[in-house]
Design an enzyme around this catalytic site. Structure first.
Site, PDB file in Angstrom:
ATOM      1  N   GLY A 484      17.598   0.910  44.574  1.00  0.00           N
ATOM      2  CA  GLY A 484      17.184   1.010  45.968  1.00  0.00           C
ATOM      3  C   GLY A 484      15.720   1.351  46.099  1.00  0.00           C
ATOM      4  N   ASP A 607      19.682   5.480  33.146  1.00  0.00           N
ATOM      5  CA  ASP A 607      18.465   4.738  33.499  1.00  0.00           C
ATOM      6  C   ASP A 607      17.236   5.635  33.365  1.00  0.00           C
ATOM      7  OD1 ASP A 607      17.089   2.433  34.227  1.00  0.00           O
ATOM      8  OD2 ASP A 607      17.108   2.953  36.350  1.00  0.00           O
TER       9      ASP A 607
END
Length: 803
Positions: A484, A607
């Site tokens: 996002g 991540d």
């Protein structure tokens, strides 16, 4: 001296006077008179002076042995000694004039029957002439070792295909082994040790089927050990130590059933595990793999090497426990397991190895009671320092006493009764607690699913976020990624500047699960994690589902902006020095340890990368986006364990290779990302850099020439001063000026974390412990060797320092 009467014996054919301590020199005209001599053997005496030039007249010589004397000067012309079979000049002081020391080798071309030739242990200098290849095709043994011969090994030497022994050891030869050596089909002993040879050990070694003694140690060979060596089924002795060999130990080595004397691979850069096939070396006497980068458990099959007398595994990265099977090695005399990461206790059965005279387990993580019998009964034969949790043992070891685990039998009954009563009461309390929790959950389940509540999070609406970010305008956009976009905003309810992460997830539903996960993440708190303030689940002005997380805003942005100046914000006054980078690395490691080890439920980041590391006003690092995989699972209605199936596995370059094969996300996957992250922090290069070619990546870029000259890997934006890296601490005080050894430590951690195989990666606990030691060395400027020793670790293992 040799009596003068012998000079009149013109028909004399043999003169043998070995090891009689005869003193004197040989007259220059001696061989004019004794021209029919066939056997001249005077080795092991005290003759001195030059070799008489009149030797050229002794054309009948078959054996000429003047070894172990004190002869000096040059070797005269020998071209007329056509029947010569045995020429032994070893252990003298011949040579010393580099211009013509080896000229006499040209004259030996006429000695077509020469069978054994030795100039071993003299002072011969200069380059070995190509004429060496003109020696007799019948030559069986050639000894040139322990001289000062230089240059490359002539390829013509390979013409001597009758050789069974070739000794070139301890000279100054350089370059690579000539390919013509592959013609040595009869060679049994090959000794090239103690030179400056380099390149790969040639695969044609495997063609030397009669080889039983191979010594290449103390050179500069690199690359891997050729698996073809397994074709040498007669090998009894392999010495490859003190080179720069890399990669794994080929299994073919352990399948050499003939290997009975020694296998020495020490002082190299061999990696990965010691294979369980090591147990196939049933008759090996000495096994030395010390001073390498081997990791994993010590295989229990090593107890099957029943003839082992010396076992050296020190200065590696072995972990796990000491195998009990070592007690099966009844003939073991010397055992060194020091400077590894072994844990657990010392097996009691090791005191049953009756012949063991030396045991070193220093600088591991061993604990528990030290045995007192066998080798443990003599403090001069046992080394155990650097294991702070060991206790007991004999008094001379000066260990603390072990805590008493039991009580006298008379007291056991009393305490057992008390334990039963306490257990019964505890059971009732736990049962009451479980019933209460069940009742509360039952009540909560009756609430409407259409109106979920945010139990712990402050309520915030879509309208609040829209207003605080100026309608999610591009001016407020401070970052974006696969999950996002992040906007800077002001929220009245929080009375602070915040960062709003709007999740770009098209999967609808699981509204309540998302809230539950947000509540769980809000309870995850650590000084190096970005604090989640709240979350928002709503619909936007277009009627589409909207989900966002709200964090504290970090003024100094992401680490990526600092590492890559091409996107550097004008607010930042300078790039990061090495001291800042080390602090950031430790901050991130601390956060990762908390997520992996200290949370009630393991949180996998999945991540980790510089853009997900944010810096506050004091340049303290905070990891963001942790637990995103769990949130994704909540929205998609899948379990956390199945996050690999939903297609979000991190960012290319930071993602471990196993994720590409549909493996589940794991803490070991995070460690791979952490290793790549560390490499990027120190090198300033992205994991997929434009400069990398032919499939090269950041790990390989550093590993291919590590640990030599680590400064060349560093980010060029780091400040250099007089050839050294300038680092400052947070108080702007200069740190330890010589940091290269510490950099080797950091790069070693990074390379180990980013290994392709998950099993070979370090865990976060070991990483944070070693980073703490390295930081202390940097920021205090103390002697790093002593510092590491005091910390229970070995400096040579961590920093790659070699003796």
């Amino acid at each position: 001296m040799i009596p003068s009467c012998l000079y009149n014996l013109s028909s004399l054919t043999g003169l043998v006077t070995t090891k009689n301590f005869i003193y004197g020199s040989l007259p220059s005209n001696m061989f004019h008179t004794l021209s029919k001599l066939e056997h001249f053997l005077i080795g092991g005496n005290q003759f001195f002076g030059p070799i008489p030039t009149s030797i050229i007249n002794a054309s009948s010589f078959v054996e000429f042995d003047i070894s172990q004397n004190q002869f000096v000067g040059q070797v005269p012309n020998l071209e007329r000694l056509k029947d010569l079979q045995y020429l032994n000049l070893e252990y003298n002081n011949l040579g010393g004039n580099s211009t013509n020391d080896l000229e006499f080798l040209h004259s030996l071309a006429n000695c077509t029957k020469l069978y054994i030739f030795s100039i071993f242990h003299n002072n011969f200098q200069g380059i070995l002439p190509n004429a060496i290849g003109n020696l007799s095709i019948e030559l069986n043994e050639l000894y040139l070792g322990f001289n000062k011969i230089s240059g490359k090994i002539p390829a013509e030497l390979g013409h001597l295909i009758g050789l069974t022994l070739l000794g070139l050891q301890f000279n100054y030869f350089e370059g690579m082994i000539p390919t013509t050596f592959g013609k040595f089909q009869k060679i049994q002993q090959l000794q090239l040790d103690g030179n400056n040879l380099l390149g790969n050990i040639p695969p044609f070694i495997g063609n030397l089927s009669q080889l039983y003694y191979l010594d290449l140690h103390l050179n500069m060979f690199d690359g891997s050990i050729p698996p073809s060596i397994g074709n040498c089924q007669q090998l009894q002795y392999i010495e490859l130590s003190h080179n720069k060999l890399k990669g794994t130990i080929p299994l073919e080595v352990f399948k050499l059933s003939s290997l009975s004397n020694m296998l020495n691979l020490s002082h190299n850069f061999l990696s990965r595990s010691l294979p369980r096939e090591v147990g196939m070396l049933k008759i090996i006497g000495v096994l030395d793999v010390s001073e390498n980068h081997l990791s994993g458990d010590i295989p229990t099959t090593i107890g099957e090497c029943i003839s082992l007398e010396h076992l050296l595994l020190q200065a590696n990265f072995f972990n796990g426990t000491i195998p009990y099977t070592l007690a099966s090695l009844k003939g073991l005399q010397y055992l060194d397991l020091s400077r590894n990461r072994l844990s657990g206790s010392i097996p009691d059965v090791m005191q049953n190895i009756s012949l063991l005279e030396h045991l070193n387990v220093s600088f591991n993580m061993l604990e528990g009671q030290v045995p007192i019998d066998g080798v443990f009964g003599n403090a001069t034969q046992v080394a155990i320092i650097g294991n702070n949790k060991l206790c007991g043992g004999i008094l001379q070891l000066h260990l603390p006493p072990c805590s008493i685990k039991g009580r006298k039998q008379a007291k056991h009954h009393k305490f057992k009764l008390i334990a039963v009563i306490v257990s019964a009461v505890s059971f009732l309390l736990v049962l009451l607690f479980v019933i209460t929790i069940y009742w509360m959950r039952k009540r909560n389940q009756n609430r409407s699913f259409d109106s979920p509540t945010i139990d712990q999070l402050a309520k915030v609406s879509y309208q609040d976020l829209h207003r605080g970010t100026n309608g999610f305008s591009t001016e407020n956009l401070i970052g974006s990624g696969g999950f996002g976009s992040v906007y800077k905003g002001n929220l009245v309810s929080e009375d602070n500047v915040v960062a709003v992460k709007v999740l770009n997830l098209q999967k609808k539903g699981a509204h309540k699960s998302f809230i539950v996960e947000c509540n769980a993440l809000k309870n995850i708190r650590h000084r190096n994690l970005v604090k989640i303030l709240t979350c928002c689940v709503s619909t936007d002005y277009k009627g589409q589902e909207f989900k966002a997380l709200v964090f504290y805003y970090m003024k100094n942005g992401s680490l990526e902006q600092w590492l890559h100046p091409e996107i550097l914000n004008v607010e930042h006054p300078t790039t990061l020095n090495l001291g800042h980078r080390l602090n950031i690395i430790i901050d991130v490691a601390s956060a990762l340890q908390y997520l992996h080890q200290d949370c009630d439920q393991v949180v996998i980041h999945s991540d980790l990368k510089p853009s997900n590391v944010l810096l506050d006003d004091d340049m303290v690092a905070h990891v963001s986006d942790f637990g995103i995989a769990r949130l994704v699972s909540a929205i998609g209605g899948t379990s956390h364990k199945n996050t690999s199936t939903i297609g979000i596995k991190g960012t290319i370059g930071y993602t471990p290779p196993e994720y590409g094969m549909d493996s589940e996300v794991s803490t070991l996957g995070d460690m791979y990302s952490f290793g790549i992250f560390l490499l990027e922090v120190l090198t300033g290069r992205r994991p997929i850099d434009e400069a990398f070619e032919n499939g090269q990546n950041l790990h390989n870029f550093v590993a291919v020439s590590f640990p030599d000259n680590v400064l060349k890997f560093l980010d060029p934006h780091l400040v250099f001063r007089d050839g050294e890296v300038e680092i400052e601490d947070e108080n702007h005080e200069n740190l330890a000026p010589n940091v290269e050894e510490g950099l080797v430590s950091l790069f070693r951690i990074e390379l180990t974390c980013s290994m392709e195989s998950p099993k070979e990666r370090m865990n976060i606990v070991d990483v944070t412990r070693e980073l703490s030691i390295i930081k202390n060395a940097f920021f205090t400027g103390v002697d790093t060797h002593n510092k590491y020793l005091k910390g229970g670790l070995n400096f040579e293992v961590i920093c790659g320092k070699r003796s």
